[in-house]
Design an enzyme around this catalytic site. Structure first.
Site, PDB file in Angstrom:
ATOM      1  N   ALA A   1       0.834  -1.200   0.000  1.00 33.61           N
ATOM      2  CA  ALA A   1       0.000   0.000   0.000  1.00 33.61           C
ATOM      3  C   ALA A   1       0.873   1.255   0.000  1.00 33.61           C
ATOM      4  CB  ALA A   1      -0.928  -0.010   1.216  1.00 33.61           C
ATOM      5  N   PRO A   2       0.351   2.382  -0.489  1.00 35.28           N
ATOM      6  CA  PRO A   2       1.124   3.612  -0.600  1.00 35.28           C
ATOM      7  C   PRO A   2       0.974   4.504   0.634  1.00 35.28           C
ATOM      8  CG  PRO A   2      -0.970   3.923  -1.670  1.00 35.28           C
ATOM      9  CD  PRO A   2      -0.994   2.527  -1.094  1.00 35.28           C
ATOM     10  N   TRP A   3       1.688   5.642   0.612  1.00 41.50           N
ATOM     11  CA  TRP A   3       1.635   6.555   1.753  1.00 41.50           C
ATOM     12  C   TRP A   3       0.637   7.694   1.592  1.00 41.50           C
ATOM     13  CZ3 TRP A   3       2.793  11.030  -0.549  1.00 41.50           C
ATOM     14  CH2 TRP A   3       3.824  11.117  -1.493  1.00 41.50           C
TER      15      TRP A   3
ATOM     16  N   CYS B   1      -3.258  10.207  -7.281  1.00 37.98           N
ATOM     17  CA  CYS B   1      -2.970   9.862  -8.678  1.00 37.98           C
ATOM     18  C   CYS B   1      -4.011  10.421  -9.641  1.00 37.98           C
ATOM     19  CB  CYS B   1      -2.887   8.348  -8.841  1.00 37.98           C
ATOM     20  SG  CYS B   1      -1.554   7.583  -7.916  1.00 37.98           S
TER      21      CYS B   1
ATOM     22  N   GLU C   1       4.673  13.354 -13.116  1.00 32.66           N
ATOM     23  CA  GLU C   1       3.812  13.505 -11.953  1.00 32.66           C
ATOM     24  C   GLU C   1       4.527  14.269 -10.840  1.00 32.66           C
ATOM     25  OE1 GLU C   1       0.596  10.641  -9.769  1.00 32.66           O
ATOM     26  OE2 GLU C   1       2.595   9.804 -10.068  1.00 32.66           O
TER      27      GLU C   1
ATOM     28  N   GLU D   1      -1.751  -0.314  -9.613  1.00 31.31           N
ATOM     29  CA  GLU D   1      -2.366   1.017  -9.714  1.00 31.31           C
ATOM     30  C   GLU D   1      -1.247   2.009  -9.460  1.00 31.31           C
ATOM     31  OE1 GLU D   1      -3.347   4.397  -9.334  1.00 31.31           O
ATOM     32  OE2 GLU D   1      -4.285   4.011  -7.395  1.00 31.31           O
TER      33      GLU D   1
ATOM     34  N   LYS E   1       1.855  -4.905   3.228  1.00 30.44           N
ATOM     35  CA  LYS E   1       2.927  -4.040   3.725  1.00 30.44           C
ATOM     36  C   LYS E   1       2.539  -2.582   3.529  1.00 30.44           C
ATOM     37  CE  LYS E   1       6.656  -2.448   1.752  1.00 30.44           C
ATOM     38  NZ  LYS E   1       6.768  -1.089   2.368  1.00 30.44           N
ATOM     39  N   PRO E   2       2.408  -1.818   4.609  1.00 24.19           N
ATOM     40  CA  PRO E   2       2.196  -0.380   4.446  1.00 24.19           C
ATOM     41  C   PRO E   2       3.504   0.296   4.051  1.00 24.19           C
ATOM     42  CG  PRO E   2       2.405  -0.920   6.767  1.00 24.19           C
ATOM     43  CD  PRO E   2       2.453  -2.225   6.015  1.00 24.19           C
TER      44      PRO E   2
ATOM     45  N   SER F   1       4.376   4.145  -7.318  1.00 22.64           N
ATOM     46  CA  SER F   1       4.954   4.850  -8.458  1.00 22.64           C
ATOM     47  C   SER F   1       5.102   3.930  -9.658  1.00 22.64           C
ATOM     48  CB  SER F   1       6.328   5.407  -8.082  1.00 22.64           C
ATOM     49  OG  SER F   1       7.244   4.341  -7.878  1.00 22.64           O
TER      50      SER F   1
END
Length: 484
Positions: free
Chosen positions: A152-154, A290, A386, A256, A178-179, A235
């Site tokens: 997972a992302p931040w 995003c 981005e 994603e 995993k965070p 990313s």
């Protein structure tokens, strides 16, 4: 006087554990720039233990009838509501997010999404059984894929964890998640919530596991022999690395990745309304989304008026402390992200003009002012890449053909929007825009029933919706002879 840091721990097979080798990393509150906790820096022994737990729990979880898995997810959703204030506090400290916005904009949709997938657990649809060859009947079985390794992302650590575990568990898979190393707190709290529900209802503890760590930890998870599927939100570079790693044993991959959403504004648009909505969609969550409305293309006849209005909106948009109910967004997530956003501004070409913002604000933390940059060309770095910050760029286009060319002229293809009163034009644009989502006269709303996912370098696979649920299943053909 030094304040002791809180100790976060992995959650493996129903137990909270430190990393096997004792390594930790500091977790920083981006609103203050100061550490508030430590988290495990997990290695191969921790990943092995989590995967073994998930693998052992899989047969029993897989074999539950869908109604039983639904009960678990519905109770998890209820528990999210009951412990909402704990989740809000954890996420605010994780990300520096305004408390009021986490309460209003994240908790309700997360609960709704869990309940949606609870319902999806009982909707394992397939094609009708039938005879497609004389003397034989064919049926379709839809099955879970197995153990899922999820990263997972931040930017939305709590909500993105929901987007991953809810469809996976609903479909009958077990999970190791995993965070991000910068935002583990809310995911560890989610483990406590889910673990308590599994215990209460008598299900295997290893159904849901959390392993904290860095990129190396994520690599170990993806390359591990146990998972049948790897899912990541992150990313483009991270997605490519995951796809490459997963290819070594042909794991299924769900990606994603980044976005560079075009916001195409035609001359017949209600400028005041468009500016209000676009500013909110561009600056919400400090632009760390995003799908954020960060790349605006405006028809040249209204360009100057639009830019002036957007710059005014930016100057009136507030960022600040987590307990200030008047702010729209908090800080950037970490020092590296602040450096990246500053770098885009510092490298602007001479023809670009900063209409508003463009600088760090505040004496502590990673806050950046709402920014508008005009005068840009299609091949400029800030247009093509981005930024992931509270920066909105503006370009001027001549006609519909040029708008489409420039809108599609990036490597990302996640989301887009069109602003016009002309219905036929809106329909034409929705057809030719090469993005996974096209909003018309709005930007950024999401619902559990509709898919979220992109094309090109924005990745593949869908989150949310029945399509997202399908991604966590596999299809099996069963054929039986009618001769007995």
């Amino acid at each position: 006087m030094t304040t002791a840091l809180r100790r976060l721990r992995n959650y493996i097979d129903g137990e909270f554990r430190d990393a096997a080798d004792g390594r930790t990393t500091e977790v920083v509150n981006p609103a203050t720039g100061e550490p508030y906790a430590t988290a495990p820096l997990s290695g191969s022994e921790d990943v092995d233990a989590a995967m073994a737990a998930a693998e052992a729990a899989f047969p029993a979880w897989r074999d539950l009838i869908p109604a039983e898995r639904q009960k678990v997810l519905l109770k998890i959703a209820d528990r999210f509501e009951e412990r909402a204030e704990e989740l809000i506090a954890a996420e605010s400290e994780n990300c520096g997010k305004p408390i009021a916005l986490v309460r209003s904009e994240e908790i309700p949709p997360m609960v709704d999404q869990i309940r949606f997938f609870a319902g999806a657990a009982r909707m394992l649809e397939g094609r009708s059984a039938g005879e497609y060859m004389d003397g034989f009947t064919s049926i379709i079985r839809r099955e879970p894929v197995g153990v899922c390794a999820q990263v997972a992302p931040w930017n939305y650590p709590m909500m993105m964890a929901v987007w991953k575990f809810a469809p996976a568990l609903a479909a009958g898979n077990t999970v190791v998640i995993k965070p991000s190393d910068t935002t583990p707190a809310s995911t560890v709290l989610i483990a406590d919530i889910i673990g308590s529900v599994l215990d209460e209802l008598g299900h295997p503890r290893g159904v849901f596991n959390v392993v904290c760590g860095d990129r190396e930890t994520g690599r170990l998870m993806v390359e591990h022999k146990v998972p049948a599927m790897a899912s990541i939100t992150g990313s483009v570079r991270a997605g490519m690395q995951v796809a490459e790693s997963a290819s070594k044993d042909l794991k299924r991959v769900h990606l994603e990745l980044g976005g560079k959403a075009p916001v195409v504004v035609f001359e017949d648009t209600d400028i005041a309304k468009a500016v209000e909505d676009i500013a909110t969609a561009g600056y919400f969550n400090a632009g760390q989304d995003c799908t954020a409305a960060t790349r605006v293309l405006v028809q040249e006849s209204i360009h100057d008026e639009f830019v002036a209005a957007l710059a005014k909106a930016a100057s009136e948009t507030k960022t600040g402390a987590v307990d200030d109910e008047d702010v729209l967004y908090g800080p950037l997530n970490n020092a590296n992200q602040l450096k990246q956003v500053k770098g885009f501004i510092e490298r602007l070409p001479a023809h670009a003009k900063i209409e508003a913002g463009g600088e760090q604000v505040g004496e502590k933390g990673y806050f950046f002012a709402p920014t508008v940059v005009s005068g840009l060309k299609q091949d400029d770095e800030i247009v093509q890449h981005e930024v992931f910050g509270p920066v909105i760029t503006v370009q001027s286009f001549a006609d519909e053909k040029q708008a489409v060319e420039w809108a599609n002229g990036v490597e990302y293809a996640l989301a887009s929007s069109v602003w016009t009163k002309d219905h036929a034009r809106a329909m034409r644009m929705s057809k030719v825009l090469d993005f996974g989502c096209v909003w018309i006269n709005t930007h950024i709303p999401l619902v559990a029933e509709m898919p979220h996912g992109g094309f090109k370098k924005s990745g593949y696979g869908k989150d949310l919706s029945a399509y997202g649920f399908d991604d966590y299943t596999r299809i099996k053909h069963v054929m039986t002879s009618l001769d007995g």
